[in-house]
Design a protein around this motif. Structure first.
Motif, PDB file in Angstrom:
ATOM      1  N   ARG A 171       0.848  -1.195   0.000  1.00 39.61           N
ATOM      2  CA  ARG A 171       0.000   0.000   0.000  1.00 39.61           C
ATOM      3  C   ARG A 171       0.881   1.241   0.000  1.00 39.61           C
ATOM      4  N   HIS A 172       0.561   2.173  -0.867  1.00 35.14           N
ATOM      5  CA  HIS A 172       1.235   3.471  -0.892  1.00 35.14           C
ATOM      6  C   HIS A 172       2.760   3.320  -0.945  1.00 35.14           C
ATOM      7  N   LEU A 278       0.204  -2.411   8.111  1.00 36.99           N
ATOM      8  CA  LEU A 278       0.310  -3.386   7.035  1.00 36.99           C
ATOM      9  C   LEU A 278       0.726  -4.752   7.580  1.00 36.99           C
TER      10      LEU A 278
END
Length: 296
Positions: A171-172, A278
């Motif tokens: 993510r990101h 995460l």
């Protein structure tokens, strides 16, 4: 598409599996230069090798392999085979007279599932290291998860099959890979709350005296993002807390859960809040995957 731990560049996984004796071992190999590593151990009976070395205050920072294995304490001898395989390739911590491979290890108790005399040893650890690849991780009743079981609080007749799960999340621009060997006394639920394995009625429904040696969930988290040993320890603690989302009850008096975090430090540091979130999401998904992968 690879959605398992080996989607993290530089990391490889290999299994040795005994489907008859219902035991096995799994090796995670970082890049040859090793990985910064730490760990968190909860429960009364974690069976480990080199566990103390992973404490943040200890001198050696990098490990060159990680062994997760069945066979109870007997299975720790499989780490010797991983060490030999690495030594043959000149991989290890440099000393004056030799490169010494640092290979932490942790075990589950699976002696009651198949043949109690079937245990991974040095030869089997060597074969698992030899089999390590960057291909998607084989999951389910393989490697260290071969003899795992779930939901043992009502006794052997009510237990469900455990196993090995693995996921990769990104993510990101931040990514982690997780491998889980799922062998708890509690039930396993999906992150959304669905019962996946175990009786589902909770302790107290019947009189049964559990054994504190027979229940353990092992977690390995890997990332390319740079971590100190202190950072890795904090993420290992975060991985442990994630178990409570999907294992009920978790971290009981009869579990010896172990969580390892390895960083190849190939990428810059990541936002610690995002990285911790995460890791927790990936751990929860990997535990569920150990059950769900058997249904594929």
């Amino acid at each position: 598409m690879n959605t398992t731990l080996t989607a993290v560049p530089g990391f490889r996984v290999g299994h040795w599996t005994d489907p008859v004796g219902q035991t096995g071992c799994t090796v995670i190999l970082p890049p040859p230069e090793g990985a910064v590593a730490s760990a968190s151990f909860l429960g009364p009976s974690p069976a480990t090798r080199e566990g103390v070395l992973l404490s943040p205050e200890k001198k050696v920072e990098r490990v060159h392999g990680l062994l997760l294995t069945g066979g109870s304490a007997f299975g720790l001898s499989a780490a010797g085979g991983v060490v030999r395989w690495l030594e043959e390739r000149g991989i290890g911590h440099p000393t004056h007279f030799a490169r010494v491979p640092i290979v932490p290890a942790a075990v589950i108790y699976d002696l009651g599932m198949g043949d109690p005399d079937a245990r991974p040893g040095e030869a089997q650890g060597y074969l698992a290291a030899q089999a390590a690849s960057s291909e998607p991780v084989n999951r389910g009743r393989v490697g260290a998860g071969t003899g795992a079981s779930i939901g043992k609080y009502l006794g052997p007749a009510q237990t469900a099959a455990g196993g090995l799960g693995s996921v990769y999340l990104s993510r990101h621009g931040v990514s982690v890979g997780v491998l889980a060997v799922v062998n708890p006394i509690g039930d396993v639920y999906s992150p959304g709350g669905e019962l996946l394995a175990g009786p589902g009625v909770g302790p107290g429904a019947a009189a049964f005296a559990p054994n504190d040696l027979e229940n353990t969930t092992l977690i390995a988290v890997v990332t390319q993002h740079t971590l100190s040993k202190n950072d890795a320890r904090r993420l290992a603690d975060a991985a442990q807390t994630a178990l409570a989302r999907v294992i009920r009850p978790s971290h009981t008096y009869w579990d010896g859960d172990s969580a390892f975090v390895l960083s190849s430090a190939a990428l810059p540091e990541a936002d610690p809040l995002l990285l911790g979130a995460l890791v927790q999401d990936a751990v929860a998904l990997a535990v569920a995957d150990a059950v769900l992968s058997q249904r594929e």
